[in-house]
Design an enzyme around this catalytic site. Structure first.
Site, PDB file in Angstrom:
ATOM      1  N   CYS A  32       0.834  -1.155  -0.186  1.00  0.00           N
ATOM      2  CA  CYS A  32      -0.113   0.042  -0.172  1.00  0.00           C
ATOM      3  C   CYS A  32       0.917   1.227  -0.119  1.00  0.00           C
ATOM      4  O   CYS A  32       0.573   2.228  -1.024  1.00  0.00           O
ATOM      5  CB  CYS A  32      -0.772   0.016   1.287  1.00  0.00           C
ATOM      6  N   HIS A  33       1.751   1.303   1.049  1.00  0.00           N
ATOM      7  CA  HIS A  33       2.775   2.482   0.872  1.00  0.00           C
ATOM      8  C   HIS A  33       4.177   2.157   1.223  1.00  0.00           C
ATOM      9  O   HIS A  33       4.820   2.915   1.513  1.00  0.00           O
ATOM     10  CB  HIS A  33       2.107   3.433   1.988  1.00  0.00           C
ATOM     11  N   GLY A  34       4.643   0.827   0.893  1.00  0.00           N
ATOM     12  CA  GLY A  34       5.819   0.462   0.980  1.00  0.00           C
ATOM     13  C   GLY A  34       6.462   0.241   2.332  1.00  0.00           C
ATOM     14  O   GLY A  34       7.595   0.742   2.795  1.00  0.00           O
TER      15      GLY A  34
END
Ligand code: HEM
Ligand code: FES
Lengths: 418, 191
Positions: free
Chosen positions: B155-157
């Site tokens: 999703c955001h790493g």
């Protein structure tokens, strides 16, 4: 404007009614006869379009709610039932889903119009703030609506956004579980979102009434940004602006209808046609297009708490715009510097929207950080400083003068041609 | 000053305050049920314990089970994974806390404190990214496991290591470890 009423009851019954409930008088004074600046352009028709959008969402929403089932096991199938079995269900649902996008399109035009013509400046601060409240309520309503079809994007969008509350120190988890009614987004969450999604448009309706009330106290701003001085500067709302609003609405509807009939799913995400699965996260979670700029801001900040705070600040800053802009001149037409920064800001917002749809890695991440910083620089530095250093162009004496001047220039040009 | 301002509180003042206090207490006692009805209800709480048969899991395999509506990762680690996790200096971790509900709240994030059993073979944790709640990849064989060989949240790493500890990315905490124990050789009870 709190002026003398010009309503004259046409017959005995109207007179009898007026003495008991002056509703027709109120409508006459505030709609038909309402004195409106004579120079409003098409950017001023979006208020009417927005009212139309709200009514459309409420009507189609009530119909959808007749067939929709708010239950985690049944919701997805009930939306498919609407699409396949309910007579014209596909149409009603597409109007509602596309309608949400069109609503946001209109509200963004409306807000950027306000920023261009300085419509937030005294005496219209409350009017502007009510507008920002409406926008905020719209965002929450649309977010909850998007959860209802219970697809993968519904579920994971809801998960990511409700988890934003978990950053609150100490009580974060308690609040998040309270919002969910469980330990994850689940049936209880869906049911409360449906209940609130039904309620909130009516709250918006209430704030819209306050918004219009505030508008009618101060009167419209206008493209030259100078106040109405006498009767010459205005025309009655009907028929002049009812017709102008209607024409604009028809053009808007052409676009609206094109989406509904030719490309109803282009604004949505295909993953939302897969039923919610709490054990599998889709590869890319993206919100609907109208929330992408805020998503870009959220992800631009490397800390979790920081990202949430800065994203909140991006909306909060809109509330204080009336006091951040130090210029006495309203309209950007007479503000050579502000006009340029306005367009830079607009491009910056579109860029943020694009970046919100990309993975926050490498150059995209750097760009999101720059654009996020510029978003705040525009409001917190450019706006206050410009008012102090900019030399505005000469301002016309009155609205009427400005209109006539424009006409003269146009006429002399035509003469020169002939 | 007039006589009125300095005089003792009257009976009217008393009644006024007492009525106000009574109304406020009444309003609060009605408000609380309305707020509390939104909290997890009896059925949500009833699902708080599950038992999982793990006898079929080979080393290097994982399963995902659902507990309280959330995925729980159960992994039987390889020696290599255990070594990778043990080698790390706890002081170099972004989150030095074990986040293990079976231990005291201030336990440090050593591999011993993360694993379920003494051999450190079993890892049981809530498969919910501590950033914004996505389910990290890494349970299936073909999944991206991130830079530290454990789990990776797309999703955001966020990158988690082979002990489920956050190593890189926006998440701030290690994956949560629920209350869990072996009830016999084959069954783990969670909750
Ligand atoms: C401010 C006005 C509103 C906005 C912006 C809005 C927005 C949305 C959005 C974005 C969806 C998801 C559409 C999809 O992808 O399928 C949705 C679904 C839904 N909305 Fe609304 N809505 C509004 C008003 C209402 C009202 C007043 C009602 C009920 C009276 C309602 C009932 C529903 C229902 C039942 C669904 C689920 C069916 C579906 O997904 O199409 N909405 N709404
Ligand atoms: S939810 Fe996992 S990185 Fe954001």
């Amino acid at each position: 404007m709190s002026k003398e009423s010009t309503y004259i009851p046409r017959n005995g019954f109207a007179k009898w009614f007026d003495q008991r409930l002056p509703l027709p008088r109120m409508l006459h004074d505030n709609i038909s006869a309402f004195p409106t600046p004579r120079n409003l352009n098409y950017w001023y028709t979006f208020g009417g379009i927005l009212t139309f959008c709200l009514v459309t969402q409420i009507l189609t929403g009530i119909v959808l709610a007749m067939h929709y089932t708010a239950d985690a096991g049944l919701a997805f199938a009930s939306v498919e039932h609407i699409m396949r079995n309910v007579n014209y269900g596909w149409l009603i649902r597409y109007i509602h889903a596309v309608g949400a996008s069109m609503f946001f399109l209109a509200v963004y035009v409306h807000m950027f119009r306000g920023l261009y013509y300085g419509s937030y400046k005294a005496p219209r601060e409350i009017l502007w703030i009510l507008g920002v409240i409406i926008y905020l309520l719209m965002v929450i309503t649309a977010f909850m609506g998007y959860v209802l079809p219970w697809g993968q994007m519904s579920f994971w969008g809801a998960t990511v956004i409700t988890n934003l509350f978990s950053v609150i120190p100490v009580v974060g988890t308690t609040i998040t579980e309270w919002l969910w009614g469980g330990f994850a987004v689940d049936n209880a969450t869906l049911k409360r979102f449906f209940s609130l999604h039904y309620l909130m448009p009516f709250m918006i309706f209430g704030v819209v009434i306050l918004h219009i009330w505030a508008l009618h106290v101060t009167g419209n701003n206008n493209p030259v940004g100078i106040s109405v001085k006498d009767k010459q500067d205005t025309v009655p709302f009907a028929p002049y602006y009812t017709v102008k609003d209607a024409l604009s609405l028809v053009c808007f509807l052409i676009l609206f209808v094109w989406f509904i009939f030719f490309n109803p799913n282009i604004l949505g995400h295909t993953d939302n046609y897969i039923m919610a699965d709490p054990l599998v996260t889709p590869a890319h979670i993206v919100p609907e297009w109208y929330l992408l700029p805020f998503y870009a801001i959220l992800r631009a900040i490397p800390s979790k708490l920081g990202g949430v705070l800065v994203m909140g600040a991006a909306i909060a800053v809109l509330f204080i715009v009336p006091w951040l802009d130090t210029s006495k001149v309203r309209s950007a037409t007479f503000r050579p510097l502000y006009k340029q920064f306005y367009w830079i800001f607009l491009v910056n917002c579109v860029a943020l929207g694009y970046l919100g749809s990309q993975n926050p890695e490498g150059l995209f991440l750097v760009a999101s950080r720059i654009c996020t910083a510029y978003y705040f620089i525009h409001f917190l530095i450019v706006m206050p400083v410009l008012g102090l250093v900019e030399k505005p162009r000469p301002i016309p004496e009155s609205i009427t003068k400005a209109v006539l001047e424009k006409l003269e220039i146009k006429n002399s040009k035509e003469e020169a041609k002939a | 000053m007039s006589k009125k301002d300095t005089k003792e509180p009257s009976r009217r003042d008393f009644i006024f305050l007492a009525t106000g206090a009574f109304a406020a207490a009444g309003a609060a006692s009605v408000a609380w049920p309305i707020v509390d009805q939104m909290n997890p209800d009896a059925t949500a709480l009833a699902l708080s314990k599950i038992e999982v048969d793990v006898s079929q899991i080979e080393r290097g395999q994982s399963i995902t089970v659902k507990w309280r509506g959330k995925p729980v990762f159960i992994r039987r680690r390889t020696d290599e994974e255990i070594q990778m996790a043990s080698r790390v200096d706890v002081n170099s971790l972004p989150d030095g806390n074990a986040r293990n509900n079976n231990l005291t709240a201030d336990s440090s994030a050593t591999d011993e404190n993360r694993a379920l059993d003494d051999d450190k073979e079993w890892l049981v944790m809530v498969g919910v990214c501590t950033h914004l709640g996505c389910v990290p990849k890494g349970q299936s064989l073909g999944d991206a496991k991130g830079d530290y060989g454990g789990w990776y949240c797309p999703c955001h790493g966020s990158h988690y290591d082979t002990a489920g500890r956050i190593r890189k990315g926006p998440a701030a905490k290690n994956l949560d470890i629920p209350v869990a124990e072996f009830v016999n050789d084959n069954v783990i009870r969670i909750g």
